[in-house]
Design a protein around this motif. Structure first.
Motif, PDB file in Angstrom:
ATOM      1  N   GLN A  32       0.845  -1.189   0.000  1.00  0.00           N
ATOM      2  CA  GLN A  32       0.000   0.000   0.000  1.00  0.00           C
ATOM      3  C   GLN A  32       0.885   1.245   0.000  1.00  0.00           C
ATOM      4  O   GLN A  32       2.029   1.205   0.448  1.00  0.00           O
ATOM      5  CB  GLN A  32      -0.935  -0.012   1.205  1.00  0.00           C
ATOM      6  CG  GLN A  32      -1.951  -1.151   1.150  1.00  0.00           C
ATOM      7  CD  GLN A  32      -2.922  -1.136   2.306  1.00  0.00           C
ATOM      8  OE1 GLN A  32      -3.276  -0.078   2.837  1.00  0.00           O
ATOM      9  NE2 GLN A  32      -3.379  -2.311   2.730  1.00  0.00           N
ATOM     10  N   ALA A  33       0.351   2.329  -0.510  1.00  0.00           N
ATOM     11  CA  ALA A  33       1.177   3.516  -0.778  1.00  0.00           C
ATOM     12  C   ALA A  33       0.882   4.655   0.181  1.00  0.00           C
ATOM     13  O   ALA A  33      -0.251   4.851   0.618  1.00  0.00           O
ATOM     14  CB  ALA A  33       0.962   3.982  -2.211  1.00  0.00           C
ATOM     15  N   ILE A  34       1.937   5.392   0.495  1.00  0.00           N
ATOM     16  CA  ILE A  34       1.800   6.726   1.070  1.00  0.00           C
ATOM     17  C   ILE A  34       2.566   7.672   0.148  1.00  0.00           C
ATOM     18  O   ILE A  34       3.673   7.366  -0.282  1.00  0.00           O
ATOM     19  CB  ILE A  34       2.340   6.812   2.512  1.00  0.00           C
ATOM     20  CG1 ILE A  34       3.779   6.284   2.614  1.00  0.00           C
ATOM     21  CG2 ILE A  34       1.433   6.091   3.474  1.00  0.00           C
ATOM     22  CD1 ILE A  34       4.413   6.494   3.974  1.00  0.00           C
ATOM     23  N   ASP A 218      -2.446   4.339  11.348  1.00  0.00           N
ATOM     24  CA  ASP A 218      -1.008   4.586  11.168  1.00  0.00           C
ATOM     25  C   ASP A 218      -0.719   5.076   9.758  1.00  0.00           C
ATOM     26  O   ASP A 218       0.118   5.964   9.556  1.00  0.00           O
ATOM     27  CB  ASP A 218      -0.208   3.302  11.416  1.00  0.00           C
ATOM     28  CG  ASP A 218      -0.271   2.838  12.856  1.00  0.00           C
ATOM     29  OD1 ASP A 218      -0.547   3.673  13.734  1.00  0.00           O
ATOM     30  OD2 ASP A 218      -0.045   1.636  13.091  1.00  0.00           O
ATOM     31  N   MET A 219      -1.392   4.482   8.771  1.00  0.00           N
ATOM     32  CA  MET A 219      -1.183   4.892   7.382  1.00  0.00           C
ATOM     33  C   MET A 219      -1.596   6.346   7.180  1.00  0.00           C
ATOM     34  O   MET A 219      -0.898   7.117   6.514  1.00  0.00           O
ATOM     35  CB  MET A 219      -1.972   3.992   6.427  1.00  0.00           C
ATOM     36  CG  MET A 219      -1.394   2.603   6.231  1.00  0.00           C
ATOM     37  SD  MET A 219       0.114   2.604   5.209  1.00  0.00           S
ATOM     38  CE  MET A 219      -0.583   2.768   3.571  1.00  0.00           C
ATOM     39  N   ARG A 220      -2.723   6.725   7.767  1.00  0.00           N
ATOM     40  CA  ARG A 220      -3.176   8.113   7.631  1.00  0.00           C
ATOM     41  C   ARG A 220      -2.187   9.066   8.293  1.00  0.00           C
ATOM     42  O   ARG A 220      -1.874  10.127   7.745  1.00  0.00           O
ATOM     43  CB  ARG A 220      -4.573   8.260   8.244  1.00  0.00           C
ATOM     44  CG  ARG A 220      -5.683   7.597   7.443  1.00  0.00           C
ATOM     45  CD  ARG A 220      -7.051   8.013   7.927  1.00  0.00           C
ATOM     46  NE  ARG A 220      -7.327   7.490   9.261  1.00  0.00           N
ATOM     47  CZ  ARG A 220      -7.898   6.315   9.505  1.00  0.00           C
ATOM     48  NH1 ARG A 220      -8.249   5.530   8.503  1.00  0.00           N
ATOM     49  NH2 ARG A 220      -8.129   5.929  10.752  1.00  0.00           N
ATOM     50  N   LEU A 226       4.308  12.718   5.894  1.00  0.00           N
ATOM     51  CA  LEU A 226       5.016  12.807   4.618  1.00  0.00           C
ATOM     52  C   LEU A 226       4.704  14.120   3.919  1.00  0.00           C
ATOM     53  O   LEU A 226       5.597  14.798   3.397  1.00  0.00           O
ATOM     54  CB  LEU A 226       4.638  11.626   3.726  1.00  0.00           C
ATOM     55  CG  LEU A 226       5.357  11.548   2.386  1.00  0.00           C
ATOM     56  CD1 LEU A 226       6.826  11.203   2.586  1.00  0.00           C
ATOM     57  CD2 LEU A 226       4.704  10.511   1.484  1.00  0.00           C
ATOM     58  N   GLU A 227       3.434  14.496   3.906  1.00  0.00           N
ATOM     59  CA  GLU A 227       3.047  15.741   3.247  1.00  0.00           C
ATOM     60  C   GLU A 227       3.723  16.935   3.910  1.00  0.00           C
ATOM     61  O   GLU A 227       4.097  17.905   3.237  1.00  0.00           O
ATOM     62  CB  GLU A 227       1.526  15.895   3.282  1.00  0.00           C
ATOM     63  CG  GLU A 227       0.799  14.908   2.359  1.00  0.00           C
ATOM     64  CD  GLU A 227      -0.702  14.953   2.533  1.00  0.00           C
ATOM     65  OE1 GLU A 227      -1.174  15.740   3.395  1.00  0.00           O
ATOM     66  OE2 GLU A 227      -1.411  14.208   1.829  1.00  0.00           O
ATOM     67  N   ALA A 228       3.902  16.874   5.209  1.00  0.00           N
ATOM     68  CA  ALA A 228       4.544  17.980   5.925  1.00  0.00           C
ATOM     69  C   ALA A 228       6.034  18.059   5.611  1.00  0.00           C
ATOM     70  O   ALA A 228       6.655  19.118   5.756  1.00  0.00           O
ATOM     71  CB  ALA A 228       4.338  17.815   7.424  1.00  0.00           C
ATOM     72  N   GLN A 229       6.622  16.959   5.167  1.00  0.00           N
ATOM     73  CA  GLN A 229       8.051  16.916   4.907  1.00  0.00           C
ATOM     74  C   GLN A 229       8.410  17.319   3.476  1.00  0.00           C
ATOM     75  O   GLN A 229       9.584  17.479   3.158  1.00  0.00           O
ATOM     76  CB  GLN A 229       8.592  15.501   5.172  1.00  0.00           C
ATOM     77  CG  GLN A 229       8.551  15.115   6.648  1.00  0.00           C
ATOM     78  CD  GLN A 229       8.961  13.680   6.874  1.00  0.00           C
ATOM     79  OE1 GLN A 229       8.826  12.832   6.000  1.00  0.00           O
ATOM     80  NE2 GLN A 229       9.478  13.387   8.042  1.00  0.00           N
ATOM     81  N   ILE A 393       6.646  18.761  -9.242  1.00  0.00           N
ATOM     82  CA  ILE A 393       7.352  17.734  -8.478  1.00  0.00           C
ATOM     83  C   ILE A 393       7.207  18.013  -6.985  1.00  0.00           C
ATOM     84  O   ILE A 393       6.834  19.119  -6.581  1.00  0.00           O
ATOM     85  CB  ILE A 393       8.844  17.660  -8.856  1.00  0.00           C
ATOM     86  CG1 ILE A 393       9.573  18.957  -8.479  1.00  0.00           C
ATOM     87  CG2 ILE A 393       9.032  17.328 -10.315  1.00  0.00           C
ATOM     88  CD1 ILE A 393      11.083  18.899  -8.675  1.00  0.00           C
ATOM     89  N   LYS A 394       7.500  17.003  -6.199  1.00  0.00           N
ATOM     90  CA  LYS A 394       7.591  17.156  -4.751  1.00  0.00           C
ATOM     91  C   LYS A 394       9.025  16.916  -4.345  1.00  0.00           C
ATOM     92  O   LYS A 394       9.645  15.928  -4.755  1.00  0.00           O
ATOM     93  CB  LYS A 394       6.698  16.136  -4.038  1.00  0.00           C
ATOM     94  CG  LYS A 394       5.197  16.340  -4.262  1.00  0.00           C
ATOM     95  CD  LYS A 394       4.640  17.376  -3.313  1.00  0.00           C
ATOM     96  CE  LYS A 394       3.109  17.383  -3.341  1.00  0.00           C
ATOM     97  NZ  LYS A 394       2.556  18.369  -2.420  1.00  0.00           N
ATOM     98  N   LEU A 395       9.573  17.819  -3.535  1.00  0.00           N
ATOM     99  CA  LEU A 395      10.939  17.689  -3.024  1.00  0.00           C
ATOM    100  C   LEU A 395      10.913  17.792  -1.505  1.00  0.00           C
ATOM    101  O   LEU A 395      10.077  18.502  -0.948  1.00  0.00           O
ATOM    102  CB  LEU A 395      11.842  18.793  -3.588  1.00  0.00           C
ATOM    103  CG  LEU A 395      12.249  18.681  -5.057  1.00  0.00           C
ATOM    104  CD1 LEU A 395      13.042  19.918  -5.458  1.00  0.00           C
ATOM    105  CD2 LEU A 395      13.078  17.423  -5.304  1.00  0.00           C
ATOM    106  N   PRO A 396      11.839  17.087  -0.838  1.00  0.00           N
ATOM    107  CA  PRO A 396      11.915  17.224   0.616  1.00  0.00           C
ATOM    108  C   PRO A 396      12.110  18.684   1.014  1.00  0.00           C
ATOM    109  O   PRO A 396      12.928  19.390   0.440  1.00  0.00           O
ATOM    110  CB  PRO A 396      13.155  16.399   0.987  1.00  0.00           C
ATOM    111  CG  PRO A 396      13.283  15.400  -0.111  1.00  0.00           C
ATOM    112  CD  PRO A 396      12.834  16.119  -1.350  1.00  0.00           C
ATOM    113  N   ALA A 397      11.310  19.132   1.964  1.00  0.00           N
ATOM    114  CA  ALA A 397      11.426  20.499   2.436  1.00  0.00           C
ATOM    115  C   ALA A 397      12.789  20.693   3.085  1.00  0.00           C
ATOM    116  O   ALA A 397      13.305  19.805   3.756  1.00  0.00           O
ATOM    117  CB  ALA A 397      10.314  20.813   3.438  1.00  0.00           C
TER     118      ALA A 397
END
Length: 401
Positions: A32-34, A218-220, A226-229, A393-397
């Motif tokens: 499953q994906a995050i 936990d997945m949520r 992840l979104e915050a990072q 794209i998404k990059l690490p903050a």
């Protein structure tokens, strides 16, 4: 800390053979994906990035072979091992599969811990320089109660209690022998197997981010973290190439216009140092721009004879690998082709599929459109084709990963 000078070989053994009954869902949790990437792939990529890891092997349920192949595409891994009915048995089988070309060390990691950091792997590898068994752990900070029938009957002293994490690192021969001694005892981690065999287990610093995903909640939570990072970056690319007649001395063998890697039959060809795929050049510029990595000319100078006639998919692969190195991911690519001819519409789906394959994303994340300039300008006069691309794209903050 690991400093890159350790001469011994270390294999990461990723345990992913469970059926995840507690998680629920149509597929096992490790697949499953995050954030658009499975737990297994995130775990595997962390070890592939680490310079102290010489190879990565995954222990899988043989019934999940198709899932495994889908979620490890394009990754250079050792052949997977088939697991057993319990975690302990799965690890033992994974270790046995490494026995013929045994490494000096093995790091056993749960696929359900997708956020393992390079620093945690550093700590375990460094610990193995002076111990045969090493685990990352964190002190228990909550007050612990002994409960019977919903009533507190005592408080447990927590000063000497720690929460064990993975990877758990071992001298390979020692942990394999320990597993053979403990067959069928049902231990839930490899440190317990090592303890049972009389090995001393050393503690190194773990990380709060290296949590294990067990439930849907936990997945949520992992998705929110992840979104915050990550932060969203957008790049804009533009390119144009001249249309020329098919002169064998000028563009030998070129009887098509190549757009997004798809050859479109046409009486004229695009002039350029490479294959002149104007759409892919715009995509590469957009990707490089989103990463603040210059433009395509910086990475592939037109004065360099190595790039004469080369397939432009190589440029896309280069940009994709840069994105991977930065731990980024592509969210969407939107391409607009500007020309009077050739007709793009009949080839649009092929172009989307071609570009999606190069970028390793779903076709749903790729858009290819075409427009004209109503006979105005060089494209309107049929003198050339232009392309514009916007890539998200998404990059690490900065400072967070």
């Amino acid at each position: 800390m690991y400093n890159g000078n350790m001469p011994k070989s270390a294999i990461a053994l990723i345990v992913a053979a469970g059926d995840s009954r507690r998680m629920g869902g149509d597929i096992p949790k490790q697949y499953q994906a995050i954030g658009g990437k499975s737990l297994l792939r995130r775990s595997v990529e962390a070890y592939l990035r680490h310079p102290g890891i010489s190879g990565v092997k995954v222990v899988i349920n043989p019934a999940h072979q198709n899932f495994y192949e889908e979620h490890t595409r394009r990754l250079l891994l050792l052949p997977p091992a088939h697991g057993g009915a319990t975690r302990q048995e799965s690890v033992k089988l994974g270790l046995m599969s490494l026995e013929q070309d045994a490494p000096d060390y093995v790091l056993v990691h749960d696929a359900a811990r997708p956020n393992v950091s390079q620093e945690t792997i550093d700590h375990v590898l460094a610990g193995l320089e002076s111990a045969s068994a090493v685990i990352p752990a964190l002190p228990v900070i909550d007050t612990l109660k002994h409960v019977e029938d919903d009533l507190v009957v005592g408080t447990i002293e927590r000063k000497k209690l720690f929460r064990a994490q993975t990877p758990q690192g071992f001298a390979f021969g020692a942990i394999l022998d320990a597993h053979r001694q403990c067959t069928g005892l049902g231990y839930t981690d490899d440190a317990a197997v090592a303890e049972n065999a009389g090995l001393e287990v050393k503690i190194v610093s773990g990380s709060e981010h290296n949590y294990k995903i067990t439930t849907a909640e936990d997945m949520r939570d992992a998705q929110l973290l992840l979104e915050a990072q990550y932060e969203t970056c957008v790049g804009l690319g533009f390119d144009a190439h001249r249309l020329v007649s098919h002169d064998p001395d000028t563009i030998p063998g070129r009887r098509v216009v190549t757009l997004c890697g798809v050859g479109i039959p046409f009486e004229m060809g695009l002039e350029g140092h490479s294959d002149a795929d104007v759409a892919l050049h715009a995509v590469v510029d957009a990707m490089l721009g989103a990463m603040s990595e210059g433009d395509i000319g910086v990475h592939f100078p037109p004065s360099d004879p190595r790039w004469r006639g080369v397939n432009s998919s190589r440029f896309v692969l280069h940009a994709y690998q840069l994105l991977r190195q930065k731990q980024g991911k592509l969210v969407q690519a939107d391409v607009t082709l500007i020309c009077e001819r050739p007709r793009v519409a009949p080839f649009r789906d092929q172009m989307r599929e071609s570009l999606a394959r190069m970028l390793d994303v779903s076709v749903a994340r790729v858009s290819v459109k075409a427009t004209t300039t109503e006979k105005m300008g060089f494209t309107g006069r049929g003198e050339g084709i232009a392309a514009q691309a916007i890539v998200t794209i998404k990059l690490p903050a900065a400072g967070r990963m």
